[in-house]
Design an enzyme around this catalytic site. Structure first.
Site, PDB file in Angstrom:
ATOM      1  CE1 TYR A 286      -9.435  70.640-105.619  1.00 36.54           C
ATOM      2  CE2 TYR A 286     -11.258  69.488-104.563  1.00 36.54           C
ATOM      3  CZ  TYR A 286     -10.444  70.599-104.671  1.00 36.54           C
ATOM      4  OH  TYR A 286     -10.627  71.665-103.830  1.00 36.54           O
TER       5      TYR A 286
ATOM      6  CB  SER B  96     -10.999  69.821-100.603  1.00 36.87           C
ATOM      7  OG  SER B  96     -12.250  69.368-101.082  1.00 36.87           O
TER       8      SER B  96
END
Length: 336
Positions: A153, A128
């Site tokens: 995350y 990501s």
């Protein structure tokens, strides 16, 4: 014809990727646990469009469960694995951190173990843009250090990259990590900005606009993302002969390992994004301007030079066209 395992096949990117692979004639095994992080009916509707194809086989699987993951590989023995299953969302990681531990760390370890046991030819996995964290040098380059995440995350995605490198080093498992930049389009996730804003504006509700709108995102249309993933799946990484421990390149290795950004390479301001949406909806947005949220970053901008050089990837969808394609799907799906 290859046998390809796509984890997270009922998810946004996984569904589009599986559909494209099936169209190309490949045999696709889809795995998903169909959790309720967002509307399960939307996930099932995606799956329904895949299951009509005789080359698609679905197994409901929780990758955090070692036995279920082992059975998935035993029954299918995939040549290539595209691992997209994960607990997504930066803000949700502040509320339910253990979901990220289970899915993104334990689940990824289970995938790595099965890939090595079954001699998988190539593991492509989703990272990501959030791994860039506190970095401010733009555009974000895979050759930059990314040791300062600002959300759990992001930390789990950085951990995935490190775990994959370890398996590439120890077991010569070819691994490629893809850092996705703000993917959007038809069948998108309901927790993402385009979906949330569209729904709220159509319902005459106020939208929350963080950092007072002073945000930029490298919005990347789903078809461009899928094109990049497919090209990468066919490019098995090799060791970089020029890699040296005195000056370690984060994007390559002495092992069969590679990291790429996969983005639009053209950031769009959040307020501009909202104005495009307003024009296409024919309605003004009611905006609630708020400060930057914990875990968020004010700007993302993908350097995709490596991806362009190695596989000829170049995004082709403008933000105006991408939003229009999403709007068409949204109105059809929800019958508005």
């Amino acid at each position: 014809m290859k046998k390809i395992l796509v984890t997270g096949a009922a998810g946004f990117i996984g569904f589009h990727l599986a559909k494209r692979l099936l169209k190309a004639g490949h045999s696709v095994v889809g795995a998903d646990n169909l959790n309720d992080y967002y509307d399960v009916n939307l996930k099932q509707a995606r799956l329904n469009l895949l299951t009509d194809n005789q080359n698609f086989h679905f197994m409901k699987t929780d990758i955090a469960d070692k036995e279920q993951t082992a059975l998935l590989f035993k029954k299918n023995e995939p040549e290539i694995v595209v691992h997209l299953a994960a607990q997504a969302g930066v803000r949700y990681s502040l509320i339910n951190p253990y979901a990220y531990l289970n899915s993104n760390l334990v689940g990824f370890l289970n995938i790595l173990e099965e890939c090595r046991h079954y001699n998988c030819r190539h593991l492509v996995f989703a990272s990501s843009s959030s791994v860039y964290g506190a970095n401010t040098l733009m555009p974000f380059s895979v050759h930059h250090n990314v040791d300062h995440p600002v959300s759990l995350y992001a930390a789990t995605k950085k951990a995935n990259e490190l775990m994959a490198h370890t398996y590439a080093c120890l077991y010569k498992l070819p691994c490629t990590g893809l850092r996705f930049f703000t993917v959007y389009g038809p069948w998108g996730r309901p927790d993402m900005a385009l979906f949330l804003f569209t729904k709220a504006i159509l319902e005459d509700r106020t939208i929350d606009v963080f950092n007072n709108g002073n945000m930029q995102r490298d919005f990347t249309y789903i078809d461009d993302i899928v094109e990049g993933v497919i090209r990468i799946a066919d490019k098995i990484p090799k060791s970089n002969p020029d890699w040296h421990g005195d000056h370690p390149d984060p994007a390559t290795s002495f092992a069969p390992y590679k990291i790429y950004n996969i983005g639009n390479n053209s950031p769009v301001g959040l307020l501009e994004f909202i104005h495009i949406l307003e024009r296409q909806l024919g309605k003004k947005a009611k905006m609630n301007l708020l400060p930057l949220q914990p875990g968020d970053v004010p700007e993302t901008f993908a350097d995709i030079d490596d991806l362009m050089r190695d596989v000829g990837f170049k995004p082709v969808t403008s933000i105006e066209d991408g939003i229009r394609y999403f709007m068409k799907w949204y109105r059809e799906y929800y019958k508005i």
